[in-house]
Design a protein around this motif. Sequence first.
Motif, short mmCIF file in Angstrom:
data_model
loop_
_atom_site.label_atom_id
_atom_site.label_comp_id
_atom_site.label_asym_id
_atom_site.label_seq_id
_atom_site.Cartn_x
_atom_site.Cartn_y
_atom_site.Cartn_z
N VAL A 134 9.31 -4.74 -7.95
CA VAL A 134 9.20 -4.86 -6.49
C VAL A 134 8.86 -3.51 -5.87
O VAL A 134 8.02 -3.41 -4.96
N THR A 135 9.49 -2.45 -6.36
CA THR A 135 9.22 -1.12 -5.83
C THR A 135 7.78 -0.70 -6.10
O THR A 135 7.10 -0.13 -5.22
N THR A 136 7.30 -0.98 -7.30
CA THR A 136 5.91 -0.64 -7.64
C THR A 136 4.94 -1.37 -6.73
O THR A 136 3.97 -0.79 -6.23
N LEU A 137 5.21 -2.66 -6.51
CA LEU A 137 4.37 -3.43 -5.59
C LEU A 137 4.39 -2.81 -4.21
O LEU A 137 3.35 -2.68 -3.54
N GLY A 197 0.43 -7.78 -7.66
CA GLY A 197 -0.20 -6.48 -7.76
C GLY A 197 -1.71 -6.58 -7.62
O GLY A 197 -2.35 -5.75 -6.96
N TYR A 198 -2.29 -7.63 -8.24
CA TYR A 198 -3.73 -7.84 -8.12
C TYR A 198 -4.10 -8.14 -6.67
O TYR A 198 -5.08 -7.58 -6.13
N LEU A 199 -3.33 -8.99 -6.01
CA LEU A 199 -3.63 -9.34 -4.63
C LEU A 199 -3.43 -8.16 -3.68
O LEU A 199 -4.09 -8.07 -2.65
N ALA A 200 -2.52 -7.27 -4.03
CA ALA A 200 -2.33 -6.08 -3.20
C ALA A 200 -3.61 -5.26 -3.14
O ALA A 200 -3.93 -4.65 -2.11
N PRO A 225 10.41 6.16 -4.83
CA PRO A 225 11.13 5.21 -3.98
C PRO A 225 10.15 4.29 -3.27
O PRO A 225 8.95 4.56 -3.21
N PRO A 226 10.63 3.19 -2.72
CA PRO A 226 9.74 2.30 -1.97
C PRO A 226 9.22 2.97 -0.71
O PRO A 226 9.85 3.87 -0.15
#
Length: 301
Positions: A97-100, A67-70, A171-172
């Motif tokens: 995974v969806t949040t990312l 998440g940080y790297l995103a 949703p993703p």
Amino acid sequence: MRLSISITNFSWRDERQGLEEHLVSIAEAADHGGIYGLWVSDHLLQADPYGAGPGETEMLEAYTTLGYLAARTSRIRLGTLVSAVTFRPPALLVKAVTTLDVLSGGRALFGIGAGYQGEEAAAMGLPLPPVPERFDRLEETLQIALQIWTGDTSPYHGRHYTLDAPVGSPPPVSRPHPPILIGGTGEKRTLPLVARYADACHVFDIPDGGKTVRHKLAVLRALCDDLGRPYDQIEKVIATRLQPGESTASFVTRCATFADLGIDHVSVITTGPWTTEGVGTLVEAADQIVALGAAASAGPS
């Protein structure tokens, strides 16, 4: 052919820069250099297969790191290679995974496997059921992920997991869902799961002239044929190691042999922590490696 880096070791030892600065410099170099993906290990304890020596203990939690790297990158795909199915309940893992995927604008990759680190599990109080149960849980988790990602909120009742109303909101961004990679090459349980559920498999660069890779991919092809699924729908990912001081030309030559084996994607680890010089070698090789994949797809002229 795609090219990604896999970060297995966070033990940068540099008085001038801290861990966070090193990690960001590696991620940004890969992002700006056109590398397709960045993977991190999903462990609580150091698990680098090519650690340079004792004392390399730093290990970051995977999804917090991604998440940080995103937020520090703009185009590179991000995932775990791979998450052990027993580390998190399925709904929590799917939500992570969806949040990312949502917060990165559709850049998540979903790497998952049955898990294997008995010493880590014992040290940190993590569950590690017997192997058959882990594979049962892996299949149920894959089913739950796909159900959530299709928006189906009907109850899920499995042998190990029960979800009364598996809601996935938001949703993703990825469609139809973040690509699923299943780690491992076992022919009795893992490859059948790949054939049924995955978008990518993960094989290893074993120094036997490609014999093992050819065999594993032949098994996967037969499993796909049995299911009536096109074999080409599954991306073939190979893990290899960038040797210390290896030249760009040498690395491209090695990737050419992978293309001949039918590999679509090369995931690269290194000895100890990544350096910007190591990433630079991959960046220099990237265009040539993409061309290798195109040539392999075109076949003989």
